[in-house]
Every structure is written in structure tokens, then in C-alpha cells.
Design a protein around this motif. Sequence first.
Motif, mmCIF file in Angstrom:
data_model
loop_
_atom_site.group_PDB
_atom_site.id
_atom_site.type_symbol
_atom_site.label_atom_id
_atom_site.label_comp_id
_atom_site.label_asym_id
_atom_site.label_seq_id
_atom_site.Cartn_x
_atom_site.Cartn_y
_atom_site.Cartn_z
ATOM 1 N N GLN A 9 -2.188 -21.011 -12.422
ATOM 2 C CA GLN A 9 -3.045 -20.652 -11.153
ATOM 3 C C GLN A 9 -3.603 -21.888 -10.859
ATOM 4 N N VAL A 10 -3.270 -23.769 -11.759
ATOM 5 C CA VAL A 10 -3.242 -24.674 -11.310
ATOM 6 C C VAL A 10 -2.091 -24.570 -9.556
ATOM 7 N N ALA A 51 -5.024 -22.907 -25.935
ATOM 8 C CA ALA A 51 -4.197 -23.666 -25.113
ATOM 9 C C ALA A 51 -2.632 -23.416 -25.687
ATOM 10 N N ARG A 82 -2.172 -20.481 -23.882
ATOM 11 C CA ARG A 82 -2.136 -19.597 -22.055
ATOM 12 C C ARG A 82 -2.035 -21.038 -21.493
ATOM 13 N N ASP A 99 -0.164 -19.914 -18.535
ATOM 14 C CA ASP A 99 -1.409 -19.153 -16.811
ATOM 15 C C ASP A 99 -2.154 -19.795 -16.336
ATOM 16 N N LEU A 100 -2.427 -21.402 -17.401
ATOM 17 C CA LEU A 100 -3.203 -22.537 -16.600
ATOM 18 C C LEU A 100 -2.387 -23.139 -15.853
#
Length: 55
Positions: free
Chosen positions: A44-45, A34, A37, A40-41
Motif C-alpha cells: 500500500q505504501v 505486523a 501483514r 500488505d502494508l
Amino acid sequence: MGYRAEIYRTSYGIPHIRAANLGSVAFGQGWAYAQDRLCDLADQVVKEPLPTCWA
């Protein structure tokens, strides 16, 4: 019962995890992943449109 893990990183940023049991190792792996990344998360959200059932 809480999970405890010690995470340290090499000079190249590779995480090493120490823990007393497998559950704590899995927790540490998830935590390190976590940390690596999170951007990245979040990307995307923010890019994904809301599902039609939420709109």
C-alpha cells in the motif's frame, strides 16, 4: 516499563500469545499482526501516490 510477550505459532501459522498483563498481550498481538501483514502494508505504501502537500 517495557512490554514482554511470548508468541508461538501452530503448524498452521496461527499465533498464540502469552504475557503477564493486558498491555503486553496487546503488544504481542500488534507484533504478530505486523509480521503477518508487513507485505500488505509495504504494498500500500508503494502503490499510493505522495500527497500533494509532500510533493
